[in-house]
Design an enzyme around this catalytic site. Structure first.
Site, PDB file in Angstrom:
ATOM      1  N   ASP A  54       1.775  -9.375  -7.398  1.00 61.27           N
ATOM      2  CA  ASP A  54       0.613  -8.780  -6.738  1.00 61.27           C
ATOM      3  C   ASP A  54       0.284  -9.650  -5.537  1.00 61.27           C
ATOM      4  O   ASP A  54      -0.146 -10.802  -5.692  1.00 61.27           O
ATOM      5  CB  ASP A  54      -0.571  -8.724  -7.713  1.00 61.27           C
ATOM      6  CG  ASP A  54      -1.826  -8.121  -7.102  1.00 61.27           C
ATOM      7  OD1 ASP A  54      -1.832  -7.851  -5.874  1.00 61.27           O
ATOM      8  OD2 ASP A  54      -2.815  -7.934  -7.835  1.00 61.27           O
ATOM      9  N   SER A 134       4.484  -1.808  12.319  1.00 62.38           N
ATOM     10  CA  SER A 134       4.440  -0.380  12.633  1.00 62.38           C
ATOM     11  C   SER A 134       4.284  -0.229  14.135  1.00 62.38           C
ATOM     12  O   SER A 134       3.780  -1.136  14.816  1.00 62.38           O
ATOM     13  CB  SER A 134       3.255   0.270  11.921  1.00 62.38           C
ATOM     14  OG  SER A 134       3.023   1.588  12.397  1.00 62.38           O
ATOM     15  N   TYR A 147      -5.953   0.856   9.273  1.00 67.04           N
ATOM     16  CA  TYR A 147      -4.536   0.596   9.071  1.00 67.04           C
ATOM     17  C   TYR A 147      -3.947  -0.022  10.343  1.00 67.04           C
ATOM     18  O   TYR A 147      -3.190  -0.999  10.280  1.00 67.04           O
ATOM     19  CB  TYR A 147      -3.807   1.886   8.718  1.00 67.04           C
ATOM     20  CG  TYR A 147      -2.338   1.708   8.459  1.00 67.04           C
ATOM     21  CD1 TYR A 147      -1.882   1.196   7.245  1.00 67.04           C
ATOM     22  CD2 TYR A 147      -1.383   2.044   9.425  1.00 67.04           C
ATOM     23  CE1 TYR A 147      -0.521   1.024   7.003  1.00 67.04           C
ATOM     24  CE2 TYR A 147      -0.028   1.873   9.187  1.00 67.04           C
ATOM     25  CZ  TYR A 147       0.389   1.366   7.979  1.00 67.04           C
ATOM     26  OH  TYR A 147       1.730   1.192   7.745  1.00 67.04           O
ATOM     27  N   LYS A 151      -2.006  -3.785  11.115  1.00 65.21           N
ATOM     28  CA  LYS A 151      -0.702  -3.931  11.763  1.00 65.21           C
ATOM     29  C   LYS A 151      -0.814  -4.737  13.062  1.00 65.21           C
ATOM     30  O   LYS A 151       0.105  -5.482  13.421  1.00 65.21           O
ATOM     31  CB  LYS A 151      -0.076  -2.558  12.009  1.00 65.21           C
ATOM     32  CG  LYS A 151       0.257  -1.807  10.725  1.00 65.21           C
ATOM     33  CD  LYS A 151       1.180  -2.614   9.807  1.00 65.21           C
ATOM     34  CE  LYS A 151       1.555  -1.857   8.547  1.00 65.21           C
ATOM     35  NZ  LYS A 151       2.461  -2.624   7.666  1.00 65.21           N
TER      36      LYS A 151
END
Length: 285
Positions: A54, A134, A147, A151
């Protein structure tokens, strides 16, 4: 190094999608690969071993890295892939607790893993760290602010770190895929504080994202680029993965900002969303 002349690789988030494809690709290239997932993986015919990890838990991170060192004696390559996506939503539609959760996995998970392997790589005098970023790390998408922010954070962290550890024999790169066809999008985190003012735009963007995902790049395309970065004699700091990612990188660098702005809004059909009352008032001023 192992008998194939390659090294030992640790790939997080390897139970499916990009992580699984990357672990398989590295194993076929001759790496001894340890993949990880948050839950124990069922027995399978994978070409690599799976460990429970984790990335949001310091003890779990330390235990997994320690297990690889105990069994393999070294870590030559860390691929930080573990993370989750966020369903299209306005930036203010997530509570602070949810924002912290997103960053804890997508960004701080990278930091935890990196901190855990760096001392071992430094003692070896060599190592590669490859972070799965990304195109959204250099080209933010509306209704994907949180998000995108994770990135962007990975991009900045990776570039700074590469300078810091280069004279220790360690290099850091970021892989920048565009849309990739994985189970990742089926498990998008839904915003926990949705507002009606964003309802129509959220629906429009979600429909467009779903349509694009249906024809997205396959995970092996990203895996190939990871291997390319891993074995490069002079690795680059950034590697776009796939045709769309290359085009977007080129456009971001050369196209006028106003053109990119208009193209992004057109592609996501944002200008078809009716103005709110405050927006209408602003236009009338």
């Amino acid at each position: 190094m192992n008998k194939h002349g390659m090294g030992v690789a640790l790939v997080t988030g390897a139970s499916s999608g990009i992580g699984e494809a990357t672990a398989e690709w590295l194993a076929k290239a001759g790496y001894t690969v340890f993949g990880t997932s948050r839950k124990a993986a069922p027995a399978s015919q994978r070409a690599f071993e799976m460990l429970v990890l984790d990335v949001t838990d310091d003890e779990s991170v330390g235990a997994a890295v320690g297990e690889v060192m105990r069994r393999a004696g070294r870590i030559d390559l860390l691929v930080n892939n573990a993370g989750f996506g966020v369903a299209p939503a306005g930036a203010e539609e997530s509570s602070i607790a949810q924002v912290q959760s997103i960053f804890d996995t997508n960004f701080l998970g990278v930091v935890r893993m990196t901190r855990a392997v760096l001392p071992h790589m430094r003692r070896q005098g060599s190592g590669r760290i490859i972070n799965i970023g990304s195109v959204l790390g250099f080209l933010p998408m509306p209704y994907g602010a949180l998000y995108c922010a994770t990135k962007h954070a990975i991009e900045g962290y990776s570039e700074s770190l590469d300078h810091e550890v280069r004279n220790q024999g360690i290099r850091v790169s970021v892989i920048e895929p565009a849309y990739t066809r994985t189970p990742f999008d089926a498990n998008f985190l839904e915003a926990d504080a949705k507002l009606d003012v964003y309802r129509e735009a959220r629906a429009v963007v979600s429909k467009r994202v779903n349509a694009v995902m249906a024809a997205a790049t396959e995970p092996h395309v990203v895996a190939e680029v990871v291997l390319k970065a891993a074995v490069a004699a002079q690795p680059k700091r950034r590697y776009p993965a796939g045709g769309l990612a290359h085009r977007l990188q080129w456009l971001r660098r050369l196209a006028p900002a106003s053109m990119m702005d208009a193209a992004l809004r057109k592609d996501l059909q944002l200008d078809t969303v009716p103005l709110t009352r405050s927006g209408e008032q602003a236009l009338q001023k």
